[in-house]
Design a protein around this motif. Structure first.
Motif, mmCIF file in Angstrom:
data_model
loop_
_atom_site.group_PDB
_atom_site.id
_atom_site.type_symbol
_atom_site.label_atom_id
_atom_site.label_comp_id
_atom_site.label_asym_id
_atom_site.label_seq_id
_atom_site.Cartn_x
_atom_site.Cartn_y
_atom_site.Cartn_z
ATOM 1 N N GLY A 29 -8.004 -56.807 24.618
ATOM 2 C CA GLY A 29 -7.458 -57.399 23.639
ATOM 3 C C GLY A 29 -6.300 -56.807 22.613
ATOM 4 N N ASN A 30 -6.435 -55.496 22.929
ATOM 5 C CA ASN A 30 -5.406 -54.847 21.801
ATOM 6 C C ASN A 30 -4.088 -54.825 22.318
ATOM 7 O OD1 ASN A 30 -7.630 -51.900 20.999
ATOM 8 N ND2 ASN A 30 -7.605 -54.132 20.385
ATOM 9 N N VAL A 31 -3.183 -54.958 21.401
ATOM 10 C CA VAL A 31 -1.660 -54.860 21.888
ATOM 11 C C VAL A 31 -0.976 -53.473 21.612
ATOM 12 C CG1 VAL A 31 0.527 -56.263 21.537
ATOM 13 C CG2 VAL A 31 -1.596 -57.361 21.857
ATOM 14 N N VAL A 32 -0.028 -53.204 22.192
ATOM 15 C CA VAL A 32 0.597 -51.980 21.919
ATOM 16 C C VAL A 32 1.860 -52.476 22.132
ATOM 17 C CG1 VAL A 32 1.383 -49.713 22.853
ATOM 18 C CG2 VAL A 32 -1.125 -50.486 22.982
ATOM 19 N N MET A 33 2.987 -52.312 20.929
ATOM 20 C CA MET A 33 4.147 -52.924 21.044
ATOM 21 C C MET A 33 5.150 -51.707 20.860
ATOM 22 S SD MET A 33 4.142 -56.177 18.091
ATOM 23 C CE MET A 33 5.779 -56.627 18.543
ATOM 24 N N ALA B 286 11.994 -48.504 27.271
ATOM 25 C CA ALA B 286 11.003 -48.410 26.191
ATOM 26 C C ALA B 286 9.596 -48.694 27.047
ATOM 27 C CB ALA B 286 11.157 -49.059 24.967
ATOM 28 N N GLY B 287 9.635 -49.959 27.543
ATOM 29 C CA GLY B 287 8.322 -50.398 28.196
ATOM 30 C C GLY B 287 7.763 -49.694 29.280
ATOM 31 N N ALA B 288 8.844 -49.181 30.087
ATOM 32 C CA ALA B 288 8.589 -48.354 31.201
ATOM 33 C C ALA B 288 7.831 -47.100 30.866
ATOM 34 C CB ALA B 288 9.955 -47.960 32.000
ATOM 35 N N ARG B 289 8.308 -46.452 29.755
ATOM 36 C CA ARG B 289 7.742 -45.040 29.075
ATOM 37 C C ARG B 289 6.175 -45.335 28.550
ATOM 38 N NH1 ARG B 289 13.252 -44.369 27.768
ATOM 39 N NH2 ARG B 289 12.975 -45.549 25.673
ATOM 40 N N VAL B 290 6.155 -46.265 28.084
ATOM 41 C CA VAL B 290 4.802 -46.482 27.507
ATOM 42 C C VAL B 290 3.940 -46.993 28.738
ATOM 43 C CG1 VAL B 290 3.346 -48.251 26.404
ATOM 44 C CG2 VAL B 290 5.699 -47.857 25.402
ATOM 45 N N ALA B 291 4.306 -47.668 29.691
ATOM 46 C CA ALA B 291 3.477 -48.070 30.913
ATOM 47 C C ALA B 291 3.164 -46.843 31.872
ATOM 48 C CB ALA B 291 4.290 -49.224 31.803
ATOM 49 N N ARG B 292 3.767 -45.653 31.629
ATOM 50 C CA ARG B 292 3.543 -44.643 32.706
ATOM 51 C C ARG B 292 2.093 -44.221 31.919
ATOM 52 N NH1 ARG B 292 9.287 -42.484 32.430
ATOM 53 N NH2 ARG B 292 8.847 -41.733 30.444
ATOM 54 N N HIS B 293 1.464 -44.696 30.653
ATOM 55 C CA HIS B 293 0.190 -44.235 30.219
ATOM 56 C C HIS B 293 -0.813 -45.512 29.975
ATOM 57 C CE1 HIS B 293 2.048 -40.371 29.681
ATOM 58 N NE2 HIS B 293 3.158 -41.007 29.110
ATOM 59 N N ALA C 29 -0.869 -54.981 30.972
ATOM 60 C CA ALA C 29 -1.392 -56.089 30.290
ATOM 61 C C ALA C 29 -1.493 -55.845 28.876
ATOM 62 C CB ALA C 29 -2.892 -56.346 30.779
ATOM 63 N N HIS C 30 -1.350 -54.305 28.327
ATOM 64 C CA HIS C 30 -1.368 -54.225 26.848
ATOM 65 C C HIS C 30 -0.220 -54.344 26.109
ATOM 66 C CE1 HIS C 30 -5.797 -53.199 26.630
ATOM 67 N NE2 HIS C 30 -5.822 -52.705 27.440
ATOM 68 N N ILE C 31 1.108 -54.374 26.985
ATOM 69 C CA ILE C 31 2.200 -53.977 26.364
ATOM 70 C C ILE C 31 3.023 -55.136 26.106
ATOM 71 C CG2 ILE C 31 4.393 -52.712 26.789
ATOM 72 C CD1 ILE C 31 2.830 -50.950 28.749
ATOM 73 N N VAL C 32 3.734 -55.206 24.883
ATOM 74 C CA VAL C 32 4.788 -56.281 24.215
ATOM 75 C C VAL C 32 5.777 -55.339 23.988
ATOM 76 C CG1 VAL C 32 5.223 -57.926 22.864
ATOM 77 C CG2 VAL C 32 3.070 -57.945 23.735
ATOM 78 N N ILE D 258 13.996 -59.553 14.805
ATOM 79 C CA ILE D 258 13.135 -58.858 15.696
ATOM 80 C C ILE D 258 12.968 -59.991 16.840
ATOM 81 C CG2 ILE D 258 10.793 -57.800 15.940
ATOM 82 C CD1 ILE D 258 10.843 -56.877 13.183
ATOM 83 N N ARG D 259 12.897 -59.568 17.914
ATOM 84 C CA ARG D 259 12.724 -60.309 19.400
ATOM 85 C C ARG D 259 11.762 -59.490 19.757
ATOM 86 N NH1 ARG D 259 18.929 -61.669 21.233
ATOM 87 N NH2 ARG D 259 20.114 -60.968 19.434
ATOM 88 N N ILE D 260 10.698 -60.552 20.291
ATOM 89 C CA ILE D 260 9.412 -59.927 21.117
ATOM 90 C C ILE D 260 9.165 -60.710 22.492
ATOM 91 C CG2 ILE D 260 8.409 -59.004 19.017
ATOM 92 C CD1 ILE D 260 6.371 -61.547 19.185
ATOM 93 N N GLY D 261 8.698 -60.040 23.445
ATOM 94 C CA GLY D 261 8.232 -60.715 24.666
ATOM 95 C C GLY D 261 7.685 -59.707 25.522
ATOM 96 N N GLU D 262 6.768 -60.447 26.527
ATOM 97 C CA GLU D 262 5.923 -59.929 27.516
ATOM 98 C C GLU D 262 6.990 -58.721 28.171
ATOM 99 O OE1 GLU D 262 2.923 -59.777 27.625
ATOM 100 O OE2 GLU D 262 2.040 -61.480 26.754
ATOM 101 N N MET D 263 6.394 -57.777 28.750
ATOM 102 C CA MET D 263 7.004 -56.815 29.273
ATOM 103 C C MET D 263 7.470 -57.241 30.669
ATOM 104 S SD MET D 263 5.956 -52.934 30.704
ATOM 105 C CE MET D 263 6.690 -51.871 31.574
ATOM 106 N N ASN D 264 6.873 -58.255 31.182
ATOM 107 C CA ASN D 264 7.115 -58.801 32.650
ATOM 108 C C ASN D 264 7.839 -60.042 32.591
ATOM 109 O OD1 ASN D 264 6.472 -56.394 34.096
ATOM 110 N ND2 ASN D 264 4.359 -57.029 33.913
ATOM 111 N N GLY D 265 8.140 -60.621 31.025
ATOM 112 C CA GLY D 265 8.675 -62.066 31.133
ATOM 113 C C GLY D 265 7.796 -63.156 30.986
#
Length: 307
Positions: A96-100, A108-115, A119-122, A147-154
């Motif tokens: 349930g934790n979110v990483v923005m 940006a999202g792809a770099r975070v998703a390397r680790h 499912a945690h990434i916004v 500030i615009r926010i969205g799910e990494m995969n839309g």
């Protein structure tokens, strides 16, 4: 809500200040000890578009492990530090934790998703702040457009809508979007227009626009980025990118993009993920990008003297 701001430079400090003012348990995570000590001893002073106030009670730490566990992790470092920070956060995550991810440029999202599992990434995209740190413990920002926010995969999800409300309640102008890729590219056009040009010509946004020759170079960078985006399938809701970036730039005349601030402080910048991305991706597609290529060469040459 327990919120960790990992990277409390200019933008991260604005986030920390407003979340702290809203009553959340905020952790400021950074390696700049002087800034953290000032926050711990005298509170975090915020001035500018948010008004002027001091937030006390913000917790400080040098690593994500000092704050864990947290409901929301906001990665506000610059792009080169994202891999290291994401790797540190990964073992601390709970369901349930979110990483923005809130970085300039592309990927940006792809770099975070390397680790971290996707499912945690916004993804977050902040624009129109023009923030800076006049001194340790004090952050100033010229504006706060969106500030615009969205799910990494839309897609629009309940989680993104809840995060939208979290940021709104903290006093930010925020909107959740289903098509985050489009939002990334819209901001990217503005980044490309202002980042390298303001650094190379050593001017604020308003001064850049007032210099006819310099602004022509900046808009040349815009046109190349727009050409690249269209070639990769991005469908913008406007057909005049020059007008789009000009209207945006006019809202923050006193601002200096982070790339210029880096050069004033003799620090290496994020050129590789901003104007450098236009060059790299354009070359892959066989597209010309002479404006961005020239500015990147100047920026990198200057930065070779910073070490």
């Amino acid at each position: 809500m327990k919120v960790a701001i990992v990277g409390t430079g200019a933008m991260g400090s604005v986030y920390a200040g407003r979340f702290g003012k809203a009553g959340h348990e905020v952790w400021a995570i950074d390696v700049w000890q002087e800034h953290l000590d000032a926050i711990a001893n005298s509170g975090l002073a915020v001035s500018g578009a948010s008004g002027s106030f001091v937030v006390e009670g913000i917790h400080i730490g040098n690593a994500p492990s000092d704050a864990a566990p947290c409901d929301v992790w906001v990665i506000a470092t610059k792009a080169p530090a994202v891999d290291e920070v994401a790797a540190q956060i990964a073992p601390l995550l709970q369901p349930g934790n979110v990483v923005m991810a809130l970085q300039n440029g592309l990927g940006a999202g792809a770099r975070v998703a390397r680790h971290i599992p996707e499912a945690h990434i916004v993804i977050g995209i902040a624009e129109g702040f023009g923030s800076s740190i006049p001194k340790a413990g004090h952050v100033h920002h010229e504006g706060m457009r969106l500030i615009r926010i969205g799910e990494m995969n839309g897609g629009m999800t309940e989680r993104v809508q809840e995060l939208e409300q979290l940021w709104l309640d903290a006093g930010f102008n925020v909107r959740a979007f289903a098509d985050i890729d489009l939002m990334i590219w819209e901001k990217f056009l503005c980044n490309v227009t202002l980042s390298a040009p303001c650094a190379v010509f050593d001017v604020t946004v308003g001064e850049l626009m007032a210099d006819q020759e310099a602004w022509k170079v900046a808009l040349g960078c815009t046109a190349e980025a727009y050409q690249l985006a269209v070639a990769t399938g991005i469908e913008f809701p406007f057909d005049d990118p020059l007008r789009y970036v000009s209207e945006f730039a006019a809202t923050i005349p006193n601002a200096s993009p982070s790339l210029r601030l880096d050069h004033l402080a003799r620090r290496r910048s994020e050129i590789d993920v901003i104007n450098g991305q236009v060059v790299a991706l354009s070359h892959q597609l066989g597209l010309p990008a002479p404006y961005n290529e020239t500015l990147c060469a100047i920026v990198r040459r200057r930065e070779s003297y910073f070490e």
